[in-house]
Enzyme design. Structure first.
Site, PDB file in Angstrom:
ATOM      1  N   LYS A  95       0.841  -1.208   0.000  1.00  0.00           N
ATOM      2  CA  LYS A  95       0.000   0.000   0.000  1.00  0.00           C
ATOM      3  C   LYS A  95       0.879   1.262   0.000  1.00  0.00           C
ATOM      4  CE  LYS A  95      -3.824  -2.350   2.342  1.00  0.00           C
ATOM      5  NZ  LYS A  95      -4.547  -2.636   3.592  1.00  0.00           N
ATOM      6  N   GLN A 111      -4.448  -1.354   9.906  1.00  0.00           N
ATOM      7  CA  GLN A 111      -4.347  -2.638   9.226  1.00  0.00           C
ATOM      8  C   GLN A 111      -4.909  -3.751  10.114  1.00  0.00           C
ATOM      9  OE1 GLN A 111      -3.214  -3.220   5.998  1.00  0.00           O
ATOM     10  NE2 GLN A 111      -3.951  -5.297   6.367  1.00  0.00           N
ATOM     11  N   ASP A 113     -10.816   3.323   4.612  1.00  0.00           N
ATOM     12  CA  ASP A 113     -11.184   1.912   4.460  1.00  0.00           C
ATOM     13  C   ASP A 113     -12.705   1.743   4.407  1.00  0.00           C
ATOM     14  OD1 ASP A 113      -9.253   0.000   4.033  1.00  0.00           O
ATOM     15  OD2 ASP A 113      -8.691  -0.210   6.132  1.00  0.00           O
TER      16      ASP A 113
END
Ligand code: NAD
Length: 294
Positions: free
Chosen positions: A54, A100, A123
Site C-alpha cells: 500500500k 491494518q 477503508d
C-alpha cells in the site's frame, strides 16, 4: 472453455496513471501531497507485506504514506487514543487513516475502527460510512468491494438483471459488495444472493450464479462443479498454503479447473488484490479533496 483472465494488475496500473495526474493537480492547488497514515500493529508477516505494498503504491502516485508501527501488546485504550490523535492531525495532516487488520486478540477492533473519524476513514469501515453505503449514497466504499465492482465495470461485464452470488458475508468484503451489486447504476442492478457458513449446500446457490464472487478464506473451496458454464468468477480469497514442499498463495477458487468452465476468472495473485490497493489510493485522494473544500 478457457476463461478470459480478469487481470487486476494491469487495471490497477491504468488506475495509478490516472490517479498520479489527479494527485499532481491536488499538489498544485493545495501545496502539499495527500497524506495517508497507516497504523500497523504487531509483526504479522501478511499484514506487514500488505502495508508495504500500500505504501509503495501510494508513493508511485505521489501520495505521502506514513506507517506507524505499534507494539503487539498495545491495549484497546492506547490504540483508540493513538487513532484519535492521528485524526486530530497531531502527527501532521492525515487525509486518510487506515488501521491494518487483523488486530491482536486483546484489542477490541470495533472500538478502534469506530475511533477513526468518518471523514478520514478511507477503508470505509466506520458505521457512518457503512450506513451511507447501505443508503446508496456512499462516501468511502470499502476498498476490496469497490475493486471487485471496478473490475466488472472495466471488463464491461453486465451486472444489471443478472444473478450475483457472493460467498462470504464479512463487513469488509461480502456485505458491502452485496450492497454495491444490488445498488443502482453501473456495476449494480444485479439480483444478489449472499452466502455464508450456514448456507447449507453451497453448490445449490453457486451453480445459479451468472457472477460468482468468492470471499471466504478457504483454499480452493469453489470447485469446477460448483460453477455454471460461462459464469464470471471473481476470486477475492488470499490463502497461503504449503504445496509440494513450497509455500504459495492461492485463492478461494480452484483456479485451473474452474478456468475450464467459467467465462471469465480473476487470478490470485494479480486479481482483486492490486485493485484493493488502487481503491485505497482513490479514497485517500477523495478524502484530501473533500478536506480541502471544507
Ligand atoms: P472473514 O473471515 O471475515 O469472512 C469469511 C466469510 O466466509 C464469513 O462470512 C463466513 O460466514 C464465510 N464462510 C466461511 N466458511 C464458509 C463456507 N465453508 N461456506 C460458505 N461460507 C463460508 O473473511 P474476509 O475478511 O471477508 O476475507 C475473505 C477472504 O478474502 C480471505 O481469504 C482474505 O484474505 C481475502 N481478502 C482479500 C482481499 C484482497 O484485497 N484481495 C481483501 C480482503 C480480504
Amino acid at each position: 472453455m478457457t476463461a478470459r483472465r480478469l487481470d487486476g494488475r494491469e487495471l490497477a496500473s491504468r488506475i495509478e496513471v490516472d490517479l498520479a495526474g489527479r494527485v499532481a493537480g491536488f499538489v498544485r492547488s493545495a501545496g502539499r501531497p495527500p497524506r495517508l497514515v497507516v497504523v500497523l500493529v504487531g509483526d504479522v508477516a501478511a499484514s506487514a507485506s500488505y502495508v508495504k505494498s500500500k505504501a509503495a503504491a501510494a508513493g508511485r502516485v505521489g501520495i505521502d504514506a506514513e506507517v506507524i508501527p505499534v507494539s503487539a501488546s498495545v491495549t484497546t485504550a492506547q490504540l483508540v487514543n493513538l487513532v484519535a490523535a492521528i485524526g486530530r492531525d497531531e502527527q501532521g495532516p492525515a487525509d486518510g487513516i487506515l488501521v491494518q487488520l487483523p488486530l491482536p486478540d486483546q484489542v477490541n477492533a470495533v472500538a478502534v475502527l469506530d475511533a477513526v473519524p468518518p471523514a478520514q476513514d478511507v477503508d470505509g469501515f466506520h458505521p457512518e460510512n457503512a450506513g451511507l453505503l447501505s443508503q446508496g449514497r456512499p462516501r468511502f466504499i470499502p476498498c476490496t468491494a469497490a475493486g471487485v465492482q471496478r473490475m466488472l465495470i472495466d471488463a464491461e461485464i453486465e451486472t444489471a438483471g443478472r444473478h450475483a452470488v457472493i460467498v462470504g458475508r464479512s463487513d469488509i468484503v461480502g456485505k458491502p459488495l452485496a450492497l454495491l451489486l444490488a445498488g443502482r447504476g453501473p456495476g449494480g442492478d444485479a439480483t444478489v444472493t449472499l452466502c455464508h457458513s450456514r448456507s447449507g449446500d453451497l453448490a445449490t446457490w453457486t451453480r445459479q450464479a451468472d457472477i460468482l464472487v468468492a470471499a471466504v478464506g478457504r483454499p480452493r473451496l469453489i470447485t469446477a462443479d460448483m460453477v455454471k458454464p460461462g459464469a464470471v468468477v471473481i476470486d477475492v480469497g488470499i490463502n497461503r498454503i504449503e504445496e509440494q514442499g513450497r509455500s504459495r498463495l492461492v485463492g478461494d477458487v480452484d483456479h485451473d479447473a474452474v478456468a475450464d468452465v467459467a467465462g471469465a476468472l480473476s487470478p490470485v495473485p494479480g486479481g482483486v488484490g492490486p485493485l484493493t490497493v488502487a481503491m485505497l489510493l482513490e479514497n485517500t485522494l477523495q478524502a484530501a479533496l473533500a478536506r480541502k473544500s471544507r
